[in-house]
Design an enzyme around this catalytic site. Structure first.
Site, PDB file in Angstrom:
ATOM      1  N   ARG A  49       0.834  -1.213   0.000  1.00 26.46           N
ATOM      2  CA  ARG A  49       0.000   0.000   0.000  1.00 26.46           C
ATOM      3  C   ARG A  49       0.864   1.256   0.000  1.00 26.46           C
ATOM      4  NH1 ARG A  49      -5.201   0.220   2.130  1.00 26.46           N
ATOM      5  NH2 ARG A  49      -4.739   2.046   3.397  1.00 26.46           N
ATOM      6  N   ARG A  54       9.826   5.659  -3.062  1.00 30.13           N
ATOM      7  CA  ARG A  54      10.230   6.613  -4.105  1.00 30.13           C
ATOM      8  C   ARG A  54      11.688   6.983  -3.973  1.00 30.13           C
ATOM      9  NH1 ARG A  54       6.085  10.131  -2.065  1.00 30.13           N
ATOM     10  NH2 ARG A  54       4.165   9.457  -3.069  1.00 30.13           N
ATOM     11  N   ARG A  67      -9.135  -6.780  13.088  1.00 28.59           N
ATOM     12  CA  ARG A  67      -8.408  -6.023  14.098  1.00 28.59           C
ATOM     13  C   ARG A  67      -9.327  -4.915  14.568  1.00 28.59           C
ATOM     14  NH1 ARG A  67      -4.696  -8.054  16.983  1.00 28.59           N
ATOM     15  NH2 ARG A  67      -3.411  -6.192  17.301  1.00 28.59           N
ATOM     16  N   ARG A 126       0.150   5.060  16.669  1.00 30.72           N
ATOM     17  CA  ARG A 126       0.339   6.420  16.144  1.00 30.72           C
ATOM     18  C   ARG A 126      -0.375   7.433  17.015  1.00 30.72           C
ATOM     19  NH1 ARG A 126      -2.796   5.159  10.373  1.00 30.72           N
ATOM     20  NH2 ARG A 126      -4.775   4.522  11.266  1.00 30.72           N
ATOM     21  N   GLU A 158      -3.577   5.862  19.234  1.00 30.04           N
ATOM     22  CA  GLU A 158      -4.304   4.731  18.639  1.00 30.04           C
ATOM     23  C   GLU A 158      -3.625   3.419  19.043  1.00 30.04           C
ATOM     24  OE1 GLU A 158      -5.483   5.668  14.593  1.00 30.04           O
ATOM     25  OE2 GLU A 158      -5.242   3.563  14.087  1.00 30.04           O
ATOM     26  N   TYR A 208      -9.822  -4.606   2.575  1.00 31.20           N
ATOM     27  CA  TYR A 208      -9.135  -3.436   3.146  1.00 31.20           C
ATOM     28  C   TYR A 208      -9.296  -2.275   2.156  1.00 31.20           C
ATOM     29  CZ  TYR A 208      -5.067  -1.298   5.600  1.00 31.20           C
ATOM     30  OH  TYR A 208      -4.221  -0.502   6.321  1.00 31.20           O
ATOM     31  N   ASP A 227     -10.133   1.562   0.791  1.00 29.35           N
ATOM     32  CA  ASP A 227     -10.111   2.973   1.151  1.00 29.35           C
ATOM     33  C   ASP A 227     -11.429   3.618   0.714  1.00 29.35           C
ATOM     34  OD1 ASP A 227      -7.714   3.321   2.476  1.00 29.35           O
ATOM     35  OD2 ASP A 227      -6.565   3.475   0.628  1.00 29.35           O
TER      36      ASP A 227
HETATM   37  P1  FAD Z   1     -18.257   1.656   7.652  1.00 23.19           P
HETATM   38  O1  FAD Z   1     -17.746   3.051   7.665  1.00 23.19           O
HETATM   39  O2  FAD Z   1     -17.682   0.687   8.623  1.00 23.19           O
HETATM   40  O3  FAD Z   1     -19.830   1.705   7.822  1.00 23.19           O
HETATM   41  C1  FAD Z   1     -20.606   0.577   8.089  1.00 23.19           C
HETATM   42  C2  FAD Z   1     -21.738   1.007   9.019  1.00 23.19           C
HETATM   43  O4  FAD Z   1     -22.626  -0.088   9.173  1.00 23.19           O
HETATM   44  C3  FAD Z   1     -21.233   1.388  10.401  1.00 23.19           C
HETATM   45  O5  FAD Z   1     -21.638   2.709  10.729  1.00 23.19           O
HETATM   46  C4  FAD Z   1     -21.900   0.353  11.315  1.00 23.19           C
HETATM   47  O6  FAD Z   1     -22.293   0.888  12.570  1.00 23.19           O
HETATM   48  C5  FAD Z   1     -23.105  -0.074  10.491  1.00 23.19           C
HETATM   49  N1  FAD Z   1     -23.593  -1.404  10.841  1.00 23.19           N
HETATM   50  C6  FAD Z   1     -22.900  -2.568  10.842  1.00 23.19           C
HETATM   51  N2  FAD Z   1     -23.692  -3.579  11.232  1.00 23.19           N
HETATM   52  C7  FAD Z   1     -24.914  -3.047  11.484  1.00 23.19           C
HETATM   53  C8  FAD Z   1     -26.149  -3.584  11.925  1.00 23.19           C
HETATM   54  N3  FAD Z   1     -26.289  -4.889  12.228  1.00 23.19           N
HETATM   55  N4  FAD Z   1     -27.208  -2.756  12.074  1.00 23.19           N
HETATM   56  C9  FAD Z   1     -27.078  -1.430  11.810  1.00 23.19           C
HETATM   57  N5  FAD Z   1     -25.935  -0.858  11.388  1.00 23.19           N
HETATM   58  C10 FAD Z   1     -24.861  -1.665  11.229  1.00 23.19           C
HETATM   59  N6  FAD Z   1      -9.790   5.341   3.841  1.00 23.19           N
HETATM   60  C11 FAD Z   1      -9.204   6.303   3.094  1.00 23.19           C
HETATM   61  O7  FAD Z   1      -9.556   6.477   1.932  1.00 23.19           O
HETATM   62  N7  FAD Z   1      -8.218   7.098   3.609  1.00 23.19           N
HETATM   63  C12 FAD Z   1      -7.785   6.966   4.897  1.00 23.19           C
HETATM   64  O8  FAD Z   1      -6.901   7.698   5.334  1.00 23.19           O
HETATM   65  C13 FAD Z   1      -8.391   5.954   5.717  1.00 23.19           C
HETATM   66  N8  FAD Z   1      -7.987   5.772   6.976  1.00 23.19           N
HETATM   67  C14 FAD Z   1      -8.602   4.825   7.749  1.00 23.19           C
HETATM   68  C15 FAD Z   1      -8.205   4.689   9.080  1.00 23.19           C
HETATM   69  C16 FAD Z   1      -8.813   3.747   9.897  1.00 23.19           C
HETATM   70  C17 FAD Z   1      -8.377   3.601  11.320  1.00 23.19           C
HETATM   71  C18 FAD Z   1      -9.843   2.925   9.370  1.00 23.19           C
HETATM   72  C19 FAD Z   1     -10.513   1.895  10.251  1.00 23.19           C
HETATM   73  C20 FAD Z   1     -10.241   3.056   8.055  1.00 23.19           C
HETATM   74  C21 FAD Z   1      -9.638   3.997   7.230  1.00 23.19           C
HETATM   75  N9  FAD Z   1     -10.033   4.194   5.906  1.00 23.19           N
HETATM   76  C22 FAD Z   1      -9.421   5.148   5.130  1.00 23.19           C
HETATM   77  C23 FAD Z   1     -11.081   3.344   5.291  1.00 23.19           C
HETATM   78  C24 FAD Z   1     -12.486   3.948   5.350  1.00 23.19           C
HETATM   79  O9  FAD Z   1     -12.868   4.142   6.703  1.00 23.19           O
HETATM   80  C25 FAD Z   1     -13.443   2.974   4.689  1.00 23.19           C
HETATM   81  O10 FAD Z   1     -13.060   2.678   3.381  1.00 23.19           O
HETATM   82  C26 FAD Z   1     -14.907   3.455   4.632  1.00 23.19           C
HETATM   83  O11 FAD Z   1     -15.261   4.298   5.685  1.00 23.19           O
HETATM   84  C27 FAD Z   1     -15.775   2.230   4.635  1.00 23.19           C
HETATM   85  O12 FAD Z   1     -17.140   2.561   4.467  1.00 23.19           O
HETATM   86  P2  FAD Z   1     -18.248   1.444   4.694  1.00 23.19           P
HETATM   87  O13 FAD Z   1     -19.553   2.108   4.480  1.00 23.19           O
HETATM   88  O14 FAD Z   1     -17.914   0.234   3.924  1.00 23.19           O
HETATM   89  O15 FAD Z   1     -18.058   0.965   6.218  1.00 23.19           O
HETATM   90  N1  UDP Z   2       3.375   0.454   7.993  1.00 18.35           N
HETATM   91  C1  UDP Z   2       4.568   0.324   8.681  1.00 18.35           C
HETATM   92  N2  UDP Z   2       5.125   1.435   9.250  1.00 18.35           N
HETATM   93  C2  UDP Z   2       4.564   2.652   9.179  1.00 18.35           C
HETATM   94  C3  UDP Z   2       3.356   2.791   8.458  1.00 18.35           C
HETATM   95  C4  UDP Z   2       2.775   1.673   7.892  1.00 18.35           C
HETATM   96  O1  UDP Z   2       5.095  -0.762   8.794  1.00 18.35           O
HETATM   97  O2  UDP Z   2       5.117   3.612   9.723  1.00 18.35           O
HETATM   98  C5  UDP Z   2       2.777  -0.762   7.409  1.00 18.35           C
HETATM   99  C6  UDP Z   2       1.827  -1.454   8.405  1.00 18.35           C
HETATM  100  O3  UDP Z   2       1.903  -2.841   8.194  1.00 18.35           O
HETATM  101  C7  UDP Z   2       0.480  -0.917   7.982  1.00 18.35           C
HETATM  102  C8  UDP Z   2       0.649  -0.878   6.456  1.00 18.35           C
HETATM  103  O4  UDP Z   2       2.010  -0.448   6.270  1.00 18.35           O
HETATM  104  O5  UDP Z   2      -0.577  -1.777   8.384  1.00 18.35           O
HETATM  105  C9  UDP Z   2      -0.301   0.041   5.733  1.00 18.35           C
HETATM  106  O6  UDP Z   2      -0.144   1.337   6.255  1.00 18.35           O
HETATM  107  P1  UDP Z   2      -1.266   2.446   6.116  1.00 18.35           P
HETATM  108  O7  UDP Z   2      -0.686   3.727   6.578  1.00 18.35           O
HETATM  109  O8  UDP Z   2      -1.827   2.393   4.745  1.00 18.35           O
HETATM  110  O9  UDP Z   2      -2.330   1.932   7.174  1.00 18.35           O
HETATM  111  P2  UDP Z   2      -3.768   2.477   7.622  1.00 18.35           P
HETATM  112  O10 UDP Z   2      -3.690   3.984   7.700  1.00 18.35           O
HETATM  113  O11 UDP Z   2      -4.755   1.963   6.621  1.00 18.35           O
HETATM  114  O12 UDP Z   2      -3.936   1.857   8.967  1.00 18.35           O
END
Ligand code: FAD
Ligand code: UDP
Length: 369
Positions: free
Chosen positions: A172, A176, A249, A280, A300, A348, A350
């Site tokens: 991911r 560079r 996770r 982080r 986190e 996984y 975005d």
């Molecule tokens: P979700 O946002 O999980 O929505 C699903 C919803 O369904 C939830 O609100 C949940 O409560 C609801 N639900 C589940 N089961 C039920 C039920 N039985 N009844 C009623 N409601 C229910 N993406 C990026 O592009 N850039 C980023 O920097 C980025 N950072 C991230 C960092 C973290 C820590 C995480 C966890 C994700 C990150 N993502 C990022 C990914 C991004 O959050 C997801 O791609 C996106 O929000 C997923 O949307 P979704 O609708 O599939 O799921």
């Molecule tokens: N990662 C790492 N060191 C860092 C940042 C990321 O080893 O400082 C690895 C780690 O395994 C992580 C993966 O790269 O799960 C993807 O990182 P990303 O920042 O995309 O994770 P997210 O923001 O989705 O948690």
């Protein structure tokens, strides 16, 4: 007689985009979510004028102009460029892995010197075809960077040894040979001005939403409300775990308000040492160039998902992917249920990929009218 055309379980990005598309096509939707707010994991809570990314740092990025134009209908984006840093044993390194990182690690100055150093470390490791995350990481950036910036972070994040994890996770991140700290290669990037809630509020404008409402608490009632169901929750939960539990996770967020203007000088700092318990620290104001006199930070911590926790990351190793395949096959036998999003597709993804996937599934659905 049904009250709605679609029951949409989950008010995250997948559910919100699908609901918007069907509503625009003249259909009646009901969106439910078990959480007390819309937006799923993109939800932001406003604290003292700062939009706190309540479920982890979210940076919008995409290469796809259609998706960029789509989200820009609902909200404008600022010019934020994600450039997190990593701290290992008191020393700061730039991410993603680029000439700044190589200079900080080895003192090298030119791309040739950096490439030679990495090649030397790959040769020493004797890897030809990487079979796991450790081998993949060493093949990309060499052993020193693996040991200092990847191993500890990854093992905290995933709770497994890097030898047991699939290679794709580390791919991911860009590698560079230029002095460029932009974490993404995509053409479009930014944070919604005013926060992510503006985006999901725009998507769900005029659509009925019921919060604090769990689909499984009254499944038969909800099932008779609409002929079609869009389900964005956990796929194993939908089928009552009949093929076993998928692993996820989970995360624990420790939010803190600090009486100072600037805590760490960056929106995200990774702690890559295995002895630091969190992965982080996010300082939210920097996503929007905030000048408030106080700041909000979030530590986190990663943890194994157990019933009752929020499932944040699917664990796409062979064992779990094989279980998922069985659920996916079963899902295909239910044509009135559309499974979509990160939890139902067990990927996984975005945000831009979720939006893309919701638009494709909505388009397919419209063809069936
Ligand atoms: P979700 O946002 O999980 O929505 C699903 C919803 O369904 C939830 O609100 C949940 O409560 C609801 N639900 C589940 N089961 C039920 C039920 N039985 N009844 C009623 N409601 C229910 N993406 C990026 O592009 N850039 C980023 O920097 C980025 N950072 C991230 C960092 C973290 C820590 C995480 C966890 C994700 C990150 N993502 C990022 C990914 C991004 O959050 C997801 O791609 C996106 O929000 C997923 O949307 P979704 O609708 O599939 O799921
Ligand atoms: N990662 C790492 N060191 C860092 C940042 C990321 O080893 O400082 C690895 C780690 O395994 C992580 C993966 O790269 O799960 C993807 O990182 P990303 O920042 O995309 O994770 P997210 O923001 O989705 O948690």
């Amino acid at each position: 007689m049904h009250s709605y055309d679609y029951l949409i379980v989950g008010a995250g990005l997948f559910g919100a985009v699908f609901a918007r598309e069907m509503t625009n096509a003249g259909k009646k939707c009901l969106v439910i979510d078990r959480r007390p707010h819309i937006g799923g994991n993109t939800y932001c809570k406003e604290i003292e004028g700062i939009n706190v990314h309540w479920y982890g740092p979210h940076i919008f990025h995409t290469n796809d102009k259609e998706i960029w134009d789509y989200v820009n209908q609902f909200v404008s984006f600022n010019h934020y460029i994600h450039a997190p840093t990593a701290i290992f044993q008191g020393k700061v390194y730039n991410l993603p892995f680029n000439m700044n990182t190589f200079h900080q690690m080895w003192g090298v100055i030119t791309p040739e010197e950096a490439q030679a150093k990495i090649q030397e470390q790959i040769r020493e490791a004797g890897i030809t075809q990487p079979r796991n995350l450790e081998e993949q990481a060493i093949s990309l950036v060499g052993r020193d960077i693996f040991e200092k910036l990847i191993k500890g972070y990854t093992e905290k994040q995933w709770g497994k040894s890097c030898k047991e994890l699939p290679p794709f996770i580390i791919k991911r991140l860009p590698v560079r040979f230029t002095y460029d700290n932009n974490y993404f290669n995509d053409r479009y990037q930014g944070i919604p001005i005013g926060g992510y809630n503006r985006l999901t509020e725009g998507l769900l404008a005029g659509i009925e939403v019921r919060l604090n409402t769990d689909y499984f608490s009254e499944k038969s009632y909800f099932d008779q409300l609409a002929p079609k169901i869009v389900y964005t929750g956990k796929i194993d939960e939908f089928f009552d775990y009949r093929f076993g539990e998928l692993e996820y996770r989970s995360l624990r967020f420790e939010h803190e308000i600090l009486e100072k203007e600037n805590f760490q000088g960056n929106a995200q700092v990774n702690y890559t040492d295995v002895n630091v318990p969190y992965t982080r620290i996010v300082e939210h104001k920097h996503f929007e160039f905030g000048r408030q006199p106080i700041t909000v930070i979030t530590r986190e911590y990663s943890k194994k998902w157990q019933k009752g926790d929020e499932p944040y990351y699917p664990i796409n190793d062979e064992k779990n992917n094989a279980i998922f395949k069985k659920y996916e096959t079963l899902a295909q036998s239910l044509p009135h249920v559309i499974f979509g999003g990160r939890l139902a597709e067990y990927r996984y993804y975005d945000m831009h990929q979720i939006i893309g996937s919701a638009l494709v599934k909505a388009r397919k659905e419209k063809m069936s009218f």
